[in-house]
Design a protein around this motif. Structure first.
Motif, PDB file in Angstrom:
ATOM      1  N   VAL A  13       0.801  -1.214  -0.008  1.00  0.00           N
ATOM      2  CA  VAL A  13       0.157  -0.079   0.072  1.00  0.00           C
ATOM      3  C   VAL A  13       1.078   1.139   0.000  1.00  0.00           C
ATOM      4  O   VAL A  13       1.369   1.684   1.049  1.00  0.00           O
ATOM      5  N   SER A  14       0.934   1.882  -1.225  1.00  0.00           N
ATOM      6  CA  SER A  14       2.049   2.943  -1.160  1.00  0.00           C
ATOM      7  C   SER A  14       1.670   4.388  -0.830  1.00  0.00           C
ATOM      8  O   SER A  14       2.281   5.096  -0.853  1.00  0.00           O
ATOM      9  N   ASP A  15       0.220   4.396  -1.153  1.00  0.00           N
ATOM     10  CA  ASP A  15      -0.295   5.610  -0.887  1.00  0.00           C
ATOM     11  C   ASP A  15      -0.372   5.763   0.273  1.00  0.00           C
ATOM     12  O   ASP A  15      -1.418   5.372   1.218  1.00  0.00           O
ATOM     13  N   ILE A  16       0.305   6.882   1.045  1.00  0.00           N
ATOM     14  CA  ILE A  16       0.451   7.326   2.410  1.00  0.00           C
ATOM     15  C   ILE A  16      -1.084   7.591   2.912  1.00  0.00           C
ATOM     16  O   ILE A  16      -1.228   7.425   4.194  1.00  0.00           O
ATOM     17  N   GLU A  17      -2.150   8.482   2.172  1.00  0.00           N
ATOM     18  CA  GLU A  17      -3.243   8.983   2.634  1.00  0.00           C
ATOM     19  C   GLU A  17      -4.097   7.516   2.724  1.00  0.00           C
ATOM     20  O   GLU A  17      -4.885   7.572   3.727  1.00  0.00           O
ATOM     21  N   GLU A  18      -3.949   6.476   1.800  1.00  0.00           N
ATOM     22  CA  GLU A  18      -4.835   5.189   1.952  1.00  0.00           C
ATOM     23  C   GLU A  18      -4.381   4.583   3.417  1.00  0.00           C
ATOM     24  O   GLU A  18      -5.290   3.981   3.841  1.00  0.00           O
ATOM     25  N   VAL A  19      -3.103   4.541   3.332  1.00  0.00           N
ATOM     26  CA  VAL A  19      -2.539   3.960   4.525  1.00  0.00           C
ATOM     27  C   VAL A  19      -3.291   4.587   5.860  1.00  0.00           C
ATOM     28  O   VAL A  19      -3.696   3.794   6.651  1.00  0.00           O
ATOM     29  N   GLU A  20      -3.107   5.761   5.867  1.00  0.00           N
ATOM     30  CA  GLU A  20      -3.763   6.459   6.918  1.00  0.00           C
ATOM     31  C   GLU A  20      -5.263   6.100   7.306  1.00  0.00           C
ATOM     32  O   GLU A  20      -5.959   5.941   8.230  1.00  0.00           O
ATOM     33  N   LEU A  21      -5.884   5.843   5.985  1.00  0.00           N
ATOM     34  CA  LEU A  21      -7.521   5.697   6.022  1.00  0.00           C
ATOM     35  C   LEU A  21      -7.651   4.661   6.559  1.00  0.00           C
ATOM     36  O   LEU A  21      -8.564   4.094   7.210  1.00  0.00           O
ATOM     37  N   ILE A  22      -7.022   3.395   6.022  1.00  0.00           N
ATOM     38  CA  ILE A  22      -7.070   1.943   6.584  1.00  0.00           C
ATOM     39  C   ILE A  22      -6.771   2.013   7.987  1.00  0.00           C
ATOM     40  O   ILE A  22      -7.518   1.293   8.639  1.00  0.00           O
ATOM     41  N   THR A  23      -5.716   2.540   8.418  1.00  0.00           N
ATOM     42  CA  THR A  23      -5.318   2.382   9.712  1.00  0.00           C
ATOM     43  C   THR A  23      -6.490   2.989  10.652  1.00  0.00           C
ATOM     44  O   THR A  23      -6.661   2.324  11.778  1.00  0.00           O
ATOM     45  N   ARG A  24      -7.177   4.115  10.381  1.00  0.00           N
ATOM     46  CA  ARG A  24      -8.123   4.723  11.224  1.00  0.00           C
ATOM     47  C   ARG A  24      -9.460   3.945  10.990  1.00  0.00           C
ATOM     48  O   ARG A  24      -9.822   3.668  12.253  1.00  0.00           O
ATOM     49  N   ALA A  25      -9.724   3.307   9.929  1.00  0.00           N
ATOM     50  CA  ALA A  25     -11.014   2.549   9.806  1.00  0.00           C
ATOM     51  C   ALA A  25     -10.681   1.349  10.730  1.00  0.00           C
ATOM     52  O   ALA A  25     -11.813   0.858  11.261  1.00  0.00           O
ATOM     53  N   ALA A  26      -9.495   0.765  10.470  1.00  0.00           N
ATOM     54  CA  ALA A  26      -9.361  -0.565  11.329  1.00  0.00           C
ATOM     55  C   ALA A  26      -9.295  -0.250  12.667  1.00  0.00           C
ATOM     56  O   ALA A  26      -9.881  -1.087  13.502  1.00  0.00           O
ATOM     57  N   TRP A  27      -8.729   0.757  13.205  1.00  0.00           N
ATOM     58  CA  TRP A  27      -9.056   1.181  14.637  1.00  0.00           C
ATOM     59  C   TRP A  27     -10.191   1.296  15.233  1.00  0.00           C
ATOM     60  O   TRP A  27     -10.586   0.770  16.110  1.00  0.00           O
ATOM     61  N   HIS A  28     -11.021   2.173  14.376  1.00  0.00           N
ATOM     62  CA  HIS A  28     -12.287   2.203  14.951  1.00  0.00           C
ATOM     63  C   HIS A  28     -13.231   1.145  14.837  1.00  0.00           C
ATOM     64  O   HIS A  28     -14.262   0.578  15.754  1.00  0.00           O
ATOM     65  N   TYR A  29     -12.837   0.221  13.787  1.00  0.00           N
ATOM     66  CA  TYR A  29     -13.823  -0.999  13.544  1.00  0.00           C
ATOM     67  C   TYR A  29     -13.454  -2.094  14.738  1.00  0.00           C
ATOM     68  O   TYR A  29     -14.288  -2.783  15.230  1.00  0.00           O
ATOM     69  N   TYR A  30     -12.022  -2.307  14.522  1.00  0.00           N
ATOM     70  CA  TYR A  30     -11.749  -3.526  15.801  1.00  0.00           C
ATOM     71  C   TYR A  30     -11.573  -3.237  17.118  1.00  0.00           C
ATOM     72  O   TYR A  30     -11.705  -3.836  18.081  1.00  0.00           O
ATOM     73  N   ASN A  31     -10.997  -1.849  17.462  1.00  0.00           N
ATOM     74  CA  ASN A  31     -10.566  -1.401  18.844  1.00  0.00           C
ATOM     75  C   ASN A  31     -11.847  -0.880  19.414  1.00  0.00           C
ATOM     76  O   ASN A  31     -12.223  -1.032  20.559  1.00  0.00           O
ATOM     77  N   ASP A  32     -12.528   0.126  18.614  1.00  0.00           N
ATOM     78  CA  ASP A  32     -13.587   1.083  19.162  1.00  0.00           C
ATOM     79  C   ASP A  32     -14.965   0.225  18.944  1.00  0.00           C
ATOM     80  O   ASP A  32     -15.914   0.664  19.473  1.00  0.00           O
ATOM     81  N   GLY A  33     -15.120  -0.679  18.098  1.00  0.00           N
ATOM     82  CA  GLY A  33     -16.177  -1.631  17.991  1.00  0.00           C
ATOM     83  C   GLY A  33     -17.188  -0.597  17.170  1.00  0.00           C
ATOM     84  O   GLY A  33     -18.411  -1.109  17.373  1.00  0.00           O
ATOM     85  N   LEU A  34     -16.874   0.287  16.451  1.00  0.00           N
ATOM     86  CA  LEU A  34     -17.966   0.959  15.529  1.00  0.00           C
ATOM     87  C   LEU A  34     -18.316   0.301  14.279  1.00  0.00           C
ATOM     88  O   LEU A  34     -17.589  -0.839  14.069  1.00  0.00           O
ATOM     89  N   THR A  35     -19.458   0.488  13.978  1.00  0.00           N
ATOM     90  CA  THR A  35     -20.053   0.009  12.530  1.00  0.00           C
ATOM     91  C   THR A  35     -19.379   0.754  11.316  1.00  0.00           C
ATOM     92  O   THR A  35     -18.888   1.516  11.754  1.00  0.00           O
ATOM     93  N   GLN A  36     -19.466  -0.032  10.555  1.00  0.00           N
ATOM     94  CA  GLN A  36     -18.907   0.636   9.153  1.00  0.00           C
ATOM     95  C   GLN A  36     -19.542   1.575   8.790  1.00  0.00           C
ATOM     96  O   GLN A  36     -19.228   2.636   8.250  1.00  0.00           O
ATOM     97  N   ASN A  37     -20.907   1.734   9.049  1.00  0.00           N
ATOM     98  CA  ASN A  37     -21.734   3.090   8.742  1.00  0.00           C
ATOM     99  C   ASN A  37     -21.420   4.224   9.666  1.00  0.00           C
ATOM    100  O   ASN A  37     -21.103   5.397   8.966  1.00  0.00           O
ATOM    101  N   GLN A  38     -21.111   3.914  10.965  1.00  0.00           N
ATOM    102  CA  GLN A  38     -20.557   4.866  11.819  1.00  0.00           C
ATOM    103  C   GLN A  38     -19.002   5.422  11.403  1.00  0.00           C
ATOM    104  O   GLN A  38     -18.819   6.751  11.455  1.00  0.00           O
ATOM    105  N   ILE A  39     -18.221   4.548  11.015  1.00  0.00           N
ATOM    106  CA  ILE A  39     -16.903   5.036  10.558  1.00  0.00           C
ATOM    107  C   ILE A  39     -16.993   5.778   9.282  1.00  0.00           C
ATOM    108  O   ILE A  39     -16.212   6.844   9.191  1.00  0.00           O
ATOM    109  N   ALA A  40     -17.813   5.278   8.534  1.00  0.00           N
ATOM    110  CA  ALA A  40     -18.252   6.068   6.995  1.00  0.00           C
ATOM    111  C   ALA A  40     -18.611   7.621   7.530  1.00  0.00           C
ATOM    112  O   ALA A  40     -18.085   8.507   6.796  1.00  0.00           O
ATOM    113  N   ASP A  41     -19.481   7.723   8.341  1.00  0.00           N
ATOM    114  CA  ASP A  41     -19.954   9.106   8.843  1.00  0.00           C
ATOM    115  C   ASP A  41     -18.693   9.861   9.185  1.00  0.00           C
ATOM    116  O   ASP A  41     -18.652  11.139   8.822  1.00  0.00           O
TER     117      ASP A  41
END
Length: 319
Positions: A13-41
């Motif tokens: 994953v060479s795009d640093i912005e995409e890496v950041e988005l994946i990281t944030r999405a993963a953190w909120h999904y797996y560690n915070d327990g947010l739904t994909q809809n909540q993360i999208a908002d």
């Protein structure tokens, strides 16, 4: 419990912005327990975009999942058993120091069966300790779901009481004979008696059967119930027996031995058992390993419920 680790860098994953988005999405999904809809908002993205980010993170190794549970190794063993023996399914319960295996095997078998059975279904049942324990866990379910039981063998005393079936039940169809009778002629006469014949025929119309795995140990259920003597078990062992299915003894490859005993039995035959789509065998313990191996090699059952130690022994000795 499962946790997720987000790896700091990934060469895929060479795009640093995409890496950041994946990281944030993963953190909120797996560690915070947010739904994909909540993360999208939260991130100003569509839910589909969040789903794709999480999937890309897993595929590229940016996200690694780790399951911290005693069942993790058992899930791997289940897949190994299915692959090694061509099973339709398997359940393996973890080894727990100080806890007896039969109740845990029974609970796991009950859970599996309740996933398979549907209202108004018919469950064919053998007998033995593991089968009895399983049925005790399931007893309240049968009348509620209108599930009927049908015995695979004679031997009413082995079913009543030990299985949670106390006295006559309108959902249980039992063969009203001993498992073993005094002569082949009497066995044949009883098999063609209308009610006995009806129950035997009914048993092989079931979609699912639950059986135990009989060993050739001196503590075997057939010996405890007086259907075989220790001397007979020793003789059968010398002729190659490693276990029995509904009183029919088989060798290490699952081939049914030619024994006079078999002509004295009131039971569904191994050949007829093959007409039942799902045959669930519940068994565990070092004294059962050879019997389970023979059963699985001979394709006499296609689903196994056992414990971790037994599963490892089976896989080590499968060849």
């Amino acid at each position: 419990m499962s946790t997720a680790e987000v790896i700091p860098e990934s060469p895929q994953v060479s795009d640093i912005e995409e890496v950041e988005l994946i990281t944030r999405a993963a953190w909120h999904y797996y560690n915070d327990g947010l739904t994909q809809n909540q993360i999208a908002d939260m991130l100003g993205l569509s839910r589909i975009k969040v789903s794709r980010l999480l999937e890309k993170g897993r595929q590229t190794g940016l996200i690694e999942l780790r399951i911290n549970s005693p069942f993790e190794g058992c899930l791997g063993l289940q897949q190994d058993l299915i692959g090694a023996f061509g099973l339709a399914d398997a359940r393996v319960v973890p080894a727990v120091e100080g806890l007896a295996a039969p109740p845990r095997i029974g609970r796991a078998a009950a859970s599996l069966l309740m996933q398979q059975l549907v209202p108004n279904d018919l469950l064919a049942i053998g007998w033995g300790e593991a089968t009895s324990t399983t049925l005790r866990f399931m007893a309240p379910v049968f009348p509620q779901s209108h599930i009927s039981l049908v015995s695979l063998t004679g031997g009413v005393s082995a079913y009543i009481g030990n299985t949670g079936l106390y006295g006559p039940q309108n959902f249980a169809h039992l063969i009203p004979t001993p498992l073993r009778v005094s002569s082949p002629e009497l066995a044949e006469m009883l098999r063609i008696e209308p009610y006995v014949h009806h129950v035997l025929e009914m048993a092989i119309t079931a979609r699912t059967a639950l059986i135990g795995v009989g060993s050739v140990a001196r503590s075997a259920s057939l010996v405890r119930y007086g259907y075989c003597t220790n001397d007979e078990i020793e003789l059968f062992t010398r002729r190659g027996a490693v276990g029995d299915l509904l009183g029919h003894f088989y060798d290490r490859d699952g081939a049914i031995l030619d024994l006079d005993l078999h002509r004295h039995l009131i039971a569904v035959t191994p050949d007829d058992m093959r007409r039942i789509p799902s045959v669930v065998a519940a068994a565990a313990g070092p004294e059962k390993v050879e019997a389970i191996l023979g059963l699985l090699r001979g394709k006499l059952a296609n689903t196994l419920v056992t414990d971790e130690e037994t599963a490892r022994d089976l896989l080590r000795r499968q060849t």
